[in-house]
Design an enzyme around this catalytic site. Structure first.
Site, PDB file in Angstrom:
ATOM      1  N   GLY A 183       0.722  -1.676   0.258  1.00 34.72           N
ATOM      2  CA  GLY A 183      -0.228   0.511   0.035  1.00 34.72           C
ATOM      3  C   GLY A 183       1.383   1.266   0.049  1.00 34.72           C
ATOM      4  CB  SER A 184      -0.196   5.041   1.802  1.00 33.18           C
ATOM      5  OG  SER A 184      -1.001   4.374   0.064  1.00 33.18           O
ATOM      6  CB  THR A 185       5.017   1.716   2.953  1.00 31.50           C
ATOM      7  OG1 THR A 185       4.210   0.207   2.270  1.00 31.50           O
ATOM      8  CG2 THR A 185       3.739   1.188   4.472  1.00 31.50           C
ATOM      9  CG  MET A 186       4.862   0.423  -1.822  1.00 35.08           C
ATOM     10  SD  MET A 186       7.179  -0.375  -1.713  1.00 35.08           S
ATOM     11  CE  MET A 186       7.206  -0.649  -0.144  1.00 35.08           C
TER      12      MET A 186
END
Length: 576
Positions: free
Chosen positions: A296-299
Site C-alpha cells: 500500500g501507501s508505504t511504497m
C-alpha cells in the site's frame, strides 16, 4: 552240581581296562585344547569370541547439538541430557509381577503395556518412553526388569519460549531441525555421534567400558543477529496491539541500517516450543518472512524517489489534487479529503492518492517498477530462512492507466514485512542496498548503490513530515528523535477481490531521520476493533518498539526542546 563260571578272555579284559584308562585322558586332552590351544578348531579363542559376542556391545555416544544464541550470547536454544527407555520384548516376561510397577512408572495401564509388548513380540526393540529426565528413568531402571534398558540422548530447550519461537524454530524428538533456524542450519548445528565398546551382563547392564571407538563431535554454535532485549519489546508491543485491535495476526521487523542485521523479528500468534502438546499450525509461520501483503501507501516514498530521478519533479513541485478525487478508466481514487494544491512533501504527509496517481501517469510505466525492483521487492531477501517468500512484482507488457496508478501506491504487488524493511533500509542508507541477515556479523558488509544519495536524503526529509503535526502517523513520533516513515492501509484480498470491511494496517519508518540507525516495519493484519488505519494500529507499536531500541542501543537524541513540543502537539493529528 557246581555252576559254570563266566570266563572272559584276557584280551577283552585288557581292552576294557585300556578304554577306561584312555577316556579320562582323552577328555582332559580335549579340554586342554579348548582352553589352551589357540589354533584348535573351535578352541578357546572361538569360545571366548562367542562369549564376548553375547556380552560385548558397541554403544552410540550422542553428540551435543550446537547452542543458538542472540547477538549478546543469551541462549535461545540449548540441549539438556535425557534418557530414553526401550525394551527387547523377547526378553521381557509378560506375566512378570514387576510389569505393574513398570506400567505405573510409565503412567500407563498394565493392560496397555502388555498389549504393546505383545504387539512387538517378534521384534527385539520397542520404545517405552522418550526423553525422560535422568531421575524419571532411574525410577524405572532400578526395578531391574530383564529386557528393559536406557539410552542417553539430548532434548532441546528454548529459554525465550514463544517470544522468538517462529524465528528460532524447533527440533523433532530425534533432535533434527523442523522449523526456523533450527531447520535452516540443521547441518551446522548437528554434531557427529561417537561410539564406545562396553561389556554387559545378561540383564543388559553395563559392567565395564572397554574402550572408546570414536569420540563424539559437538555441533557448531549459531549466533543470531537479534537482540533478545529488543525481541522481548517487539513481542510484547505486538501482542498487546493484536489483542487491543482484535487482529488476526501481526508482525514486527527491526533492522540495523548499517549492517543489515535483523535486531528483532516478532510475530503473532505465537506458540511455546517447549510445550507442543496443543500446537496450532497457524502459529508456526514466521509471518514476517513468509506472509505477503500489499504494501500500500508505504511504497509512496519510493514512487516519489522515482519521480525525482526522472527529472520531471523536484521537492517543491506543486500538484493540484482538486477536487479530492481522480477518475482513471472505470475506477475513482479518493483522498481522505480535498488537499488542494500540494508539493511532494504534502503528498507524503497527507498520503494523497490523487497526487500519487498524477505522478504515476506522468512517468514511464517501467520507471516505478524498476525502482521497486532495485530496492529488493520481487526477490527473496536471501537470509536462507525456510519458506522465505520473494513476493510478487508483476511486469506487464502493456500497462493500463489504472494498473500504473495502483502500482504507484503499492497495490497489485506483494511483499513480506522483511522485504519492506529491506526497501526502507535503502532509503535510510543513502541509496545503498545491503544484504539483510539473521546472523550476527561483526563487519559492515559491502553494499550496492541503487539510488542517488541526494534524492534519497530529500525523500527522507519529506517522510519526516508524516510523523509531525498534521501528518498521518503522529502516533509514530518518538520524543527527542525525528522519525521518518509512512503509513499504509489496504483492503484485504478475498475470493471475490478486495473485501470492503477488512484491512491491513502498516507503518514503516526509520530513526533518526537525518542519519538513520534503525528501520522498523509493523503489520497489523485484519484488525476488528473499530480502528484499522496504519497510523492508528501500527504506528504506536513502531513508536514503542523503536523508542526502547534507541534507549538500549544508546543512540543519542537529536531534537531540541522546540521540536519536542511540536511532536507532542502533533500527537492528535490524522491517520491513514
Amino acid at each position: 552240581m557246581k555252576p559254570n563260571k563266566l570266563t572272559i578272555s584276557r584280551w577283552r579284559y585288557l581292552l576294557v581296562v585300556m578304554v577306561l584308562a584312555v577316556l579320562p585322558i582323552a577328555g582332559l586332552w580335549h579340554i586342554a585344547h579348548l582352553q589352551v590351544m589357540p589354533d584348535m578348531d573351535r578352541g578357546f579363542e572361538f569360545l571366548q569370541g562367542q562369549g564376548m559376542a553375547r556380552t560385548l556391545r558397541t554403544e552410540s555416544i550422542p553428540a551435543y547439538r550446537g547452542v543458538i544464541t542472540d547477538r549478546r550470547g543469551e541462549p535461545l536454544a540449548v540441549s539438556t541430557p535425557v534418557v530414553t527407555l526401550w525394551a527387547n520384548p523377547q526378553l521381557v516376561y509378560i506375566e512378570s509381577p514387576a510389569l505393574k510397577e513398570l506400567a505405573s512408572a510409565l503412567s500407563i495401564s498394565l493392560e496397555e503395556l502388555k498389549q504393546r509388548l505383545a504387539r512387538y513380540a517378534g521384534k527385539e526393540f520397542m520404545y517405552l518412553a522418550r526423553q525422560l529426565t535422568p531421575e524419571q528413568a532411574e525410577d524405572v531402571l532400578k526395578l531391574e526388569i530383564p529386557g528393559i534398558y536406557g539410552q542417553g540422548e539430548y532434548k532441546r530447550f528454548y529459554p525465550a519460549g514463544e517470544v522468538a519461537a517462529q524465528l528460532v524454530g524447533f527440533t523433532n524428538i530425534d533432535d533434527h531441525g523442523q522449523e526456523g533456524m533450527e531447520l535452516a542450519y540443521d547441518e551446522v548445528l548437528t554434531g557427529v555421534p561417537g561410539a564406545k565398546q562396553v561389556l554387559k551382563d545378561l540383564k543388559g547392564r553395563v559392567i565395564k567400558e572397554l574402550g572408546l571407538i570414536r569420540s563424539e563431535k559437538a555441533g557448531k554454535n549459531l549466533s543470531l543477529s537479534i537482540d533478545l532485549r529488543l525481541q522481548y519489546t517487539a513481542y510484547r508491543e505486538l501482542k498487546a496491539a493484536v489483542a487491543q485491535f482484535k487482529a488476526a495476526s501481526g508482525s514486527v521487523v527491526l533492522l540495523d541500517v548499517r549492517t543489515g542485521e535483523v535486531l528483532a523479528m516478532a510475530n503473532q500468534p505465537s506458540f511455546n516450543p517447549n510445550d507442543r502438546g496443543q500446537l496450532n499450525s497457524d502459529a508456526l509461520r514466521n509471518r514476517a518472512v513468509t506472509d505477503l501483503v500489499e504494501p500500500g501507501s508505504t511504497m509512496k516514498p519510493l514512487t516519489v524517489l522515482a519521480a525525482l530521478e526522472s527529472g520531471k519533479y523536484v521537492p517543491e513541485t506543486m500538484i493540484d489534487t482538486n477536487p479530492g478525487y481522480i477518475r482513471v478508466g472505470r475506477k475513482t481514487f479518493y483522498d481522505h479529503r480535498n488537499y488542494g494544491v500540494i508539493d511532494l512533501t504534502g503528498l507524503l504527509m497527507k498520503s494523497s492518492q490523487v497526487g500519487t496517481t498524477k505522478i504515476a501517469l506522468s512517468l514511464e510505466p517501467e520507471h516505478i517498477r524498476e525502482m521497486f525492483s532495485r530496492v529488493g521487492l520481487g526477490e527473496s531477501p536471501g537470509t536462507g530462512f525456510p519458506g522465505e517468500s520473494p513476493g510478487s512484482l508483476p511486469e506487464h507488457r502493456r500497462w493500463r492507466p489504472v494498473e500504473r496508478a495502483n502500482f504507484a501506491f503499492g497495490l497489485g504487488l506483494s511483499a513480506s514485512a522483511l522485504q519492506i524493511a529491506q526497501a526502507y533500509a535503502v532509503l535510510a542508507n543513502d541509496g545503498v542496498r545491503r544484504q539483510v541477515t539473521l546472523l550476527k556479523t561483526d563487519e559492515i558488509p559491502e553494499g550496492e548503490t541503487v539510488a542517488d544519495a541526494n534524492h534519497v536524503a530529500r525523500v527522507r526529509e519529506m517522510m519526516a513530515s508524516v510523523t509531525r503535526a498534521g501528518g498521518t502517523a503522529t502516533r509514530a513520533a518518538i520524543p527527542s528523535y525525528e522519525v521518518a516513515g509512512k503509513t499504509g492501509t489496504v483492503h484485504k484480498v478475498g475470493k471475490n477481490g478486495y473485501e470492503k470491511n477488512r484491512y491491513v494496517g502498516l507503518f514503516a519508518g526509520m530513526v533518526p531521520a537525518d542519519n538513520p540507525r534503525l528501520v522498523a516495519v509493523v503489520i497489523i493484519n485484519d484488525p476488528r476493533g473499530g480502528k484499522y488505519f496504519g497510523g492508528e494500529v501500527a504506528a504506536p507499536v513502531f513508536s514503542n518498539v523503536v523508542a526502547d531500541a534507541l534507549r538500549m542501543l544508546k543512540i543519542p537524541p537529536q531534537l531540541d526542546q522546540s521540536d519536542q513540543v511540536a511532536q507532542v502537539v502533533g500527537k492528535s493529528g490524522g491517520v491513514m
